[in-house]
Design a protein around this motif. Structure first.
Motif, PDB file in Angstrom:
ATOM      1  N   THR A 117       8.339 -16.338 -22.302  1.00 19.71           N
ATOM      2  CA  THR A 117       7.750 -14.994 -22.269  1.00 19.71           C
ATOM      3  C   THR A 117       8.264 -14.247 -21.046  1.00 19.71           C
ATOM      4  O   THR A 117       8.341 -14.840 -19.964  1.00 19.71           O
ATOM      5  CB  THR A 117       6.208 -15.126 -22.193  1.00 19.71           C
ATOM      6  OG1 THR A 117       5.785 -15.906 -23.313  1.00 19.71           O
ATOM      7  CG2 THR A 117       5.521 -13.779 -22.237  1.00 19.71           C
TER       8      THR A 117
ATOM      9  N   TYR B  49      12.099 -15.235 -17.508  1.00 21.34           N
ATOM     10  CA  TYR B  49      11.313 -15.628 -18.678  1.00 21.34           C
ATOM     11  C   TYR B  49      10.634 -16.956 -18.356  1.00 21.34           C
ATOM     12  O   TYR B  49      11.308 -17.901 -17.938  1.00 21.34           O
ATOM     13  CB  TYR B  49      12.214 -15.806 -19.901  1.00 21.34           C
ATOM     14  CG  TYR B  49      12.611 -14.513 -20.565  1.00 21.34           C
ATOM     15  CD1 TYR B  49      12.080 -14.154 -21.800  1.00 21.34           C
ATOM     16  CD2 TYR B  49      13.525 -13.641 -19.968  1.00 21.34           C
ATOM     17  CE1 TYR B  49      12.443 -12.962 -22.420  1.00 21.34           C
ATOM     18  CE2 TYR B  49      13.898 -12.454 -20.578  1.00 21.34           C
ATOM     19  CZ  TYR B  49      13.353 -12.120 -21.805  1.00 21.34           C
ATOM     20  OH  TYR B  49      13.712 -10.942 -22.408  1.00 21.34           O
TER      21      TYR B  49
ATOM     22  N   ARG C 106       9.678 -21.564 -26.579  1.00 18.94           N
ATOM     23  CA  ARG C 106       9.311 -20.150 -26.484  1.00 18.94           C
ATOM     24  C   ARG C 106       9.104 -19.780 -25.021  1.00 18.94           C
ATOM     25  O   ARG C 106       8.425 -20.495 -24.288  1.00 18.94           O
ATOM     26  CB  ARG C 106       8.006 -19.898 -27.253  1.00 18.94           C
ATOM     27  CG  ARG C 106       7.651 -18.417 -27.348  1.00 18.94           C
ATOM     28  CD  ARG C 106       6.216 -18.224 -27.780  1.00 18.94           C
ATOM     29  NE  ARG C 106       5.292 -18.517 -26.678  1.00 18.94           N
ATOM     30  CZ  ARG C 106       4.016 -18.872 -26.856  1.00 18.94           C
ATOM     31  NH1 ARG C 106       3.525 -19.010 -28.055  1.00 18.94           N
ATOM     32  NH2 ARG C 106       3.246 -19.098 -25.808  1.00 18.94           N
TER      33      ARG C 106
ATOM     34  N   GLY D  94       3.548 -14.800 -31.423  1.00 20.27           N
ATOM     35  CA  GLY D  94       4.271 -15.845 -30.684  1.00 20.27           C
ATOM     36  C   GLY D  94       3.860 -17.262 -31.015  1.00 20.27           C
ATOM     37  O   GLY D  94       4.329 -18.204 -30.390  1.00 20.27           O
TER      38      GLY D  94
ATOM     39  N   LYS E 220       9.052 -11.886 -26.893  1.00 20.29           N
ATOM     40  CA  LYS E 220       9.194 -13.275 -26.436  1.00 20.29           C
ATOM     41  C   LYS E 220      10.569 -13.791 -26.869  1.00 20.29           C
ATOM     42  O   LYS E 220      11.119 -13.372 -27.885  1.00 20.29           O
ATOM     43  CB  LYS E 220       8.082 -14.154 -27.021  1.00 20.29           C
ATOM     44  CG  LYS E 220       6.701 -13.833 -26.442  1.00 20.29           C
ATOM     45  CD  LYS E 220       5.655 -14.817 -26.963  1.00 20.29           C
ATOM     46  CE  LYS E 220       4.358 -14.727 -26.192  1.00 20.29           C
ATOM     47  NZ  LYS E 220       3.559 -13.544 -26.518  1.00 20.29           N
TER      48      LYS E 220
END
Length: 395
Positions: A53, A60, A51, A138, A38
């Motif tokens: 992914t 992402y 954040r 994460g 991540k």
């Protein structure tokens, strides 16, 4: 001024943020991959970490936002922490604020007003944050219980507030001492600032402003004052901080310390062999300051750019075998020691590369991911997408 070739652009990654277009963090100043792949990024002013992914090739998404204040005490949730660097190491996400002061810009209106603005240096206590937050899968947590491990739990911690002779109690209670300059602890002061203030190289740049007020620093970051912009953690507790300023006689500073957990959610630099709590490595980066740091194998990659608001290159350097550095050092450009790699293109006054992270494009660690502050309009894709660039690294 050495002219260097621009880096070879391998491709772009689309960072897809949430559906609220007005809230997209465009001005990115830091990026790092967690062990699970991540991507964590931080925007220049906000006290938030984002954040993302890997969703599809080169995209992402699944954006999730974390407020630093939810995990670290004594940080106001809405504060502008000015997070300048992130790193992920041994189950912690590390972050550091700029520790800087800011001079107001003239607005081109009445001359008296503009002169007054140019004489005004703003101090934001929230920028003096240097902390680590435990994370797993994460997710960030203020505390993580470790099942069956002798080490016990992992807890969020920050570099502790400054202490002053006879005022230790006030300092430890969050540093809410009286305003002024008579040796009291001022809001936001931490131990690192206190140590730098006593240092022969950095002390003069951390002088307190004359007269009354809450100002902690007389010299703002854009005037070659203190500005922490790079962070790398190695060896569990060994931390390198890269300074954008002050640059001394063309040499940028890398601070090298080991942080120990002293309880109460506080960290402090350990005492080294020679009685100092940090080592100093001065790097000749063609007169540029440090914008960001990241590790590539046994080497340290240093993103360098101007300290003052001037037109200058943004250049990537490599420090070979950086963990072998011991004590203080002065390092000039030399093959096998400190090597300039390439320049990162800028779009005029826009597209300032501020964050750099190790990246696997075709092969392991064959490239770097770069995120930008002051992005050019072409960096936007759709209402909520922002492009990051991937540049090739050759060994």
């Amino acid at each position: 001024e050495k002219h260097m070739q621009p880096g070879q652009l391998l491709g772009r990654l689309l960072l897809q943020f949430d559906s609220n277009a007005a809230d997209v963090p465009e001005d990115l100043s830091a990026a790092v991959h967690g062990p699970d792949g991540k991507l964590w990024v931080a925007a220049d002013e906000a006290g938030m970490i984002e954040r993302l992914t890997p969703a599809e090739p080169r995209i992402y998404g699944q954006h999730k936002r974390f407020h630093v204040g939810d995990f670290i005490g004594a940080v106001d949730k809405d504060a502008e922490i000015d997070i300048e660097a992130l790193d992920a190491h041994s189950g912690y996400l590390w972050l550091v604020g700029s520790h800087s002061a800011k001079r107001k810009k003239p607005k081109g209106q009445a001359i008296e007003k503009d002169l007054e603005r140019l004489a005004t240096v703003e101090h934001a206590p929230q920028r003096f944050v240097f902390a680590r937050i435990p994370f797993v899968n994460g997710e960030l947590a203020a505390e993580l219980k470790t099942d069956g491990s002798k080490k016990g739990s992992r807890v969020a911690a920050r570099v502790k507030p400054a202490e002053k002779e006879g005022r230790g109690k006030a300092a430890q209670a969050g540093g809410k001492a009286k305003k002024g300059n008579g040796g009291e602890v001022l809001p936001g002061e931490n131990l690192l600032m206190e140590l730098l203030r006593r240092d022969p190289h950095f002390g003069p740049f951390l002088a307190r402003p004359p007269g009354k007020g809450t100002g902690v620093l007389a010299i703002p970051s854009k005037d070659n004052g203190l500005d922490i912009e790079g962070l790398v953690v190695a060896d569990t507790d060994r931390v390198f901080l890269g300074l954008r300023g002050p640059v001394l006689r063309g040499y940028a500073a890398l601070l090298d310390m080991r942080l120990k957990d002293v309880g109460n959610g506080h960290l402090e630099p350990r005492l080294g062999k020679k009685g100092s709590r940090f080592a100093k490595h001065f790097l000749h980066l063609d007169g540029l300051g440090i914008r960001e740091l990241c590790v590539q194998g046994k080497d340290l990659l240093v993103l360098a750019g101007p300290t003052l608001p001037v037109e200058a290159p943004i250049r990537l350097f490599r420090v070979r075998n950086f963990l072998d550095l011991e004590g203080d050092s002065v390092i000039d450009t030399k093959k096998g020691v400190l090597e300039p790699l390439f320049d990162i293109p800028q779009a005029g006054a826009l597209d300032h590369a501020e964050g750099v992270a190790n990246f696997n494009y075709f092969d392991e660690s064959d490239s770097v991911l770069v995120v930008y502050d002051d992005p050019a309009p072409q960096r936007r894709y759709g209402p909520c997408g922002v492009f990051a660039d991937v540049f090739r690294l050759t060994s």
